[in-house]
Design a protein around this motif. Sequence first.
Motif, PDB file in Angstrom:
ATOM      1  N   ALA A   6      27.012  72.801 -91.480  1.00  0.00           N
ATOM      2  CA  ALA A   6      27.090  72.351 -89.958  1.00  0.00           C
ATOM      3  C   ALA A   6      26.468  73.452 -89.342  1.00  0.00           C
ATOM      4  N   SER A   7      26.591  74.770 -89.637  1.00  0.00           N
ATOM      5  CA  SER A   7      25.908  75.694 -89.101  1.00  0.00           C
ATOM      6  C   SER A   7      24.326  75.973 -89.284  1.00  0.00           C
ATOM      7  N   GLU A   8      23.889  75.231 -89.983  1.00  0.00           N
ATOM      8  CA  GLU A   8      22.205  74.965 -90.190  1.00  0.00           C
ATOM      9  C   GLU A   8      21.715  74.428 -89.116  1.00  0.00           C
ATOM     10  N   SER A   9      22.597  73.401 -88.325  1.00  0.00           N
ATOM     11  CA  SER A   9      22.019  72.947 -87.217  1.00  0.00           C
ATOM     12  C   SER A   9      22.092  73.431 -85.829  1.00  0.00           C
ATOM     13  N   LEU A  10      22.742  74.793 -85.822  1.00  0.00           N
ATOM     14  CA  LEU A  10      23.431  75.092 -84.773  1.00  0.00           C
ATOM     15  C   LEU A  10      22.190  75.655 -83.709  1.00  0.00           C
ATOM     16  N   SER A  11      22.292  74.980 -82.569  1.00  0.00           N
ATOM     17  CA  SER A  11      21.293  75.069 -81.655  1.00  0.00           C
ATOM     18  C   SER A  11      21.839  75.800 -80.157  1.00  0.00           C
ATOM     19  N   VAL A  12      21.258  77.034 -79.582  1.00  0.00           N
ATOM     20  CA  VAL A  12      21.798  77.477 -78.505  1.00  0.00           C
ATOM     21  C   VAL A  12      20.673  77.602 -77.446  1.00  0.00           C
ATOM     22  N   THR A  13      21.019  77.363 -76.122  1.00  0.00           N
ATOM     23  CA  THR A  13      20.384  77.805 -75.052  1.00  0.00           C
ATOM     24  C   THR A  13      21.028  78.040 -73.895  1.00  0.00           C
ATOM     25  N   SER A  14      20.319  78.707 -72.951  1.00  0.00           N
ATOM     26  CA  SER A  14      21.046  79.031 -71.600  1.00  0.00           C
ATOM     27  C   SER A  14      20.003  78.849 -70.594  1.00  0.00           C
ATOM     28  N   VAL A  15      20.523  78.253 -69.440  1.00  0.00           N
ATOM     29  CA  VAL A  15      19.768  77.895 -68.199  1.00  0.00           C
ATOM     30  C   VAL A  15      20.297  78.509 -67.112  1.00  0.00           C
ATOM     31  N   HIS A  16      19.448  79.122 -66.309  1.00  0.00           N
ATOM     32  CA  HIS A  16      20.131  79.888 -64.893  1.00  0.00           C
ATOM     33  C   HIS A  16      20.169  78.668 -64.008  1.00  0.00           C
ATOM     34  N   VAL A  17      21.205  78.434 -63.505  1.00  0.00           N
ATOM     35  CA  VAL A  17      21.582  77.483 -62.266  1.00  0.00           C
ATOM     36  C   VAL A  17      20.988  77.836 -60.850  1.00  0.00           C
ATOM     37  N   LEU A  18      19.907  77.324 -60.516  1.00  0.00           N
ATOM     38  CA  LEU A  18      19.280  77.488 -59.229  1.00  0.00           C
ATOM     39  C   LEU A  18      19.590  76.639 -58.082  1.00  0.00           C
ATOM     40  N   PRO A  19      19.484  77.038 -56.921  1.00  0.00           N
ATOM     41  CA  PRO A  19      19.667  76.209 -55.875  1.00  0.00           C
ATOM     42  C   PRO A  19      19.174  74.801 -55.952  1.00  0.00           C
ATOM     43  N   ASN A  20      17.755  74.663 -56.307  1.00  0.00           N
ATOM     44  CA  ASN A  20      17.317  73.329 -56.382  1.00  0.00           C
ATOM     45  C   ASN A  20      18.018  72.504 -57.605  1.00  0.00           C
ATOM     46  N   ASP A  21      18.973  73.151 -58.419  1.00  0.00           N
ATOM     47  CA  ASP A  21      19.555  72.340 -59.354  1.00  0.00           C
ATOM     48  C   ASP A  21      21.035  72.030 -59.078  1.00  0.00           C
ATOM     49  N   THR A  22      21.042  72.156 -57.615  1.00  0.00           N
ATOM     50  CA  THR A  22      22.552  71.851 -57.280  1.00  0.00           C
ATOM     51  C   THR A  22      22.705  70.834 -56.221  1.00  0.00           C
ATOM     52  N   ASN A  23      23.817  70.274 -56.147  1.00  0.00           N
ATOM     53  CA  ASN A  23      23.971  69.153 -55.154  1.00  0.00           C
ATOM     54  C   ASN A  23      24.639  70.082 -53.543  1.00  0.00           C
ATOM     55  N   ASN A  24      25.077  69.107 -52.886  1.00  0.00           N
ATOM     56  CA  ASN A  24      25.481  69.550 -51.678  1.00  0.00           C
ATOM     57  C   ASN A  24      26.635  70.655 -51.540  1.00  0.00           C
ATOM     58  N   HIS A  25      27.629  70.548 -52.851  1.00  0.00           N
ATOM     59  CA  HIS A  25      28.611  71.477 -52.744  1.00  0.00           C
ATOM     60  C   HIS A  25      28.198  72.753 -53.783  1.00  0.00           C
ATOM     61  N   GLY A  26      26.823  72.961 -53.935  1.00  0.00           N
ATOM     62  CA  GLY A  26      26.477  74.189 -54.411  1.00  0.00           C
ATOM     63  C   GLY A  26      26.770  74.228 -56.085  1.00  0.00           C
ATOM     64  N   THR A  27      27.012  73.160 -56.599  1.00  0.00           N
ATOM     65  CA  THR A  27      27.197  72.895 -58.166  1.00  0.00           C
ATOM     66  C   THR A  27      26.289  72.205 -58.863  1.00  0.00           C
ATOM     67  N   PHE A  28      25.891  72.538 -60.201  1.00  0.00           N
ATOM     68  CA  PHE A  28      24.997  71.921 -60.970  1.00  0.00           C
ATOM     69  C   PHE A  28      25.088  70.174 -60.902  1.00  0.00           C
ATOM     70  N   PHE A  29      23.893  69.665 -60.492  1.00  0.00           N
ATOM     71  CA  PHE A  29      23.941  68.326 -60.734  1.00  0.00           C
ATOM     72  C   PHE A  29      24.175  67.697 -62.144  1.00  0.00           C
ATOM     73  N   GLY A  30      25.296  66.715 -62.096  1.00  0.00           N
ATOM     74  CA  GLY A  30      25.623  66.218 -63.532  1.00  0.00           C
ATOM     75  C   GLY A  30      24.398  65.725 -64.106  1.00  0.00           C
ATOM     76  N   GLY A  31      23.455  65.145 -63.490  1.00  0.00           N
ATOM     77  CA  GLY A  31      22.427  64.313 -64.459  1.00  0.00           C
ATOM     78  C   GLY A  31      21.513  65.437 -64.965  1.00  0.00           C
ATOM     79  N   LYS A  32      21.218  66.746 -64.110  1.00  0.00           N
ATOM     80  CA  LYS A  32      20.494  67.826 -64.730  1.00  0.00           C
ATOM     81  C   LYS A  32      21.113  68.284 -66.059  1.00  0.00           C
ATOM     82  N   LEU A  33      22.398  68.451 -65.942  1.00  0.00           N
ATOM     83  CA  LEU A  33      23.211  68.823 -66.913  1.00  0.00           C
ATOM     84  C   LEU A  33      23.087  68.111 -68.298  1.00  0.00           C
ATOM     85  N   MET A  34      23.256  66.862 -68.004  1.00  0.00           N
ATOM     86  CA  MET A  34      23.040  65.836 -69.024  1.00  0.00           C
ATOM     87  C   MET A  34      21.720  65.905 -69.813  1.00  0.00           C
TER      88      MET A  34
END
Length: 171
Positions: A6-34
Amino acid sequence: MEAKKASESLSVTSVHVLPNDTNNHGTFFGGKLMMHVDNIAAIAATRHARSLVVTASIDSVDFLRPIHAGSAVCLEAFVTWAHHTSMEVFVKIVEENLRTGARHLCTTCFLTFVALDNAGKPQPVPGVVPESEEERFLFDSAEDRYLRRKNRRKDTKTFIDKLTLEKPWRN
């Protein structure tokens, strides 16, 4: 075909959540996360199959914690189980407050991918060898999830057929 860890397929990434990635609550858009979830899962599936892959399904996603602007979201994915031509990929989503270092698990989900040959036809994939306790837990419960997905897919086809037949603008 030899099974892969299983570990051979391990993939990791990080994303900085910027204001244009958020909704009117200041939280990450679900669709962008998906979008990021599908992308990292596709990388894991491709690493396992070493072939083209296509997303077949995404299980339900319960957003248990909001992901705030200014934080980082870390996505980890690996193949937990394989059937003949399909693979189950587990994705873990963790928010990190970049100023304090606090990390919180926000959600998890499972995706199913199908491996394709160069003609676009499903092709066999290697089995999975779980090693860690987490990998064994996910592997041991995967066949039940597979059967639930299979039934859900059948129900969805029945549902879609009924909707399609009743639409007046379709011939």
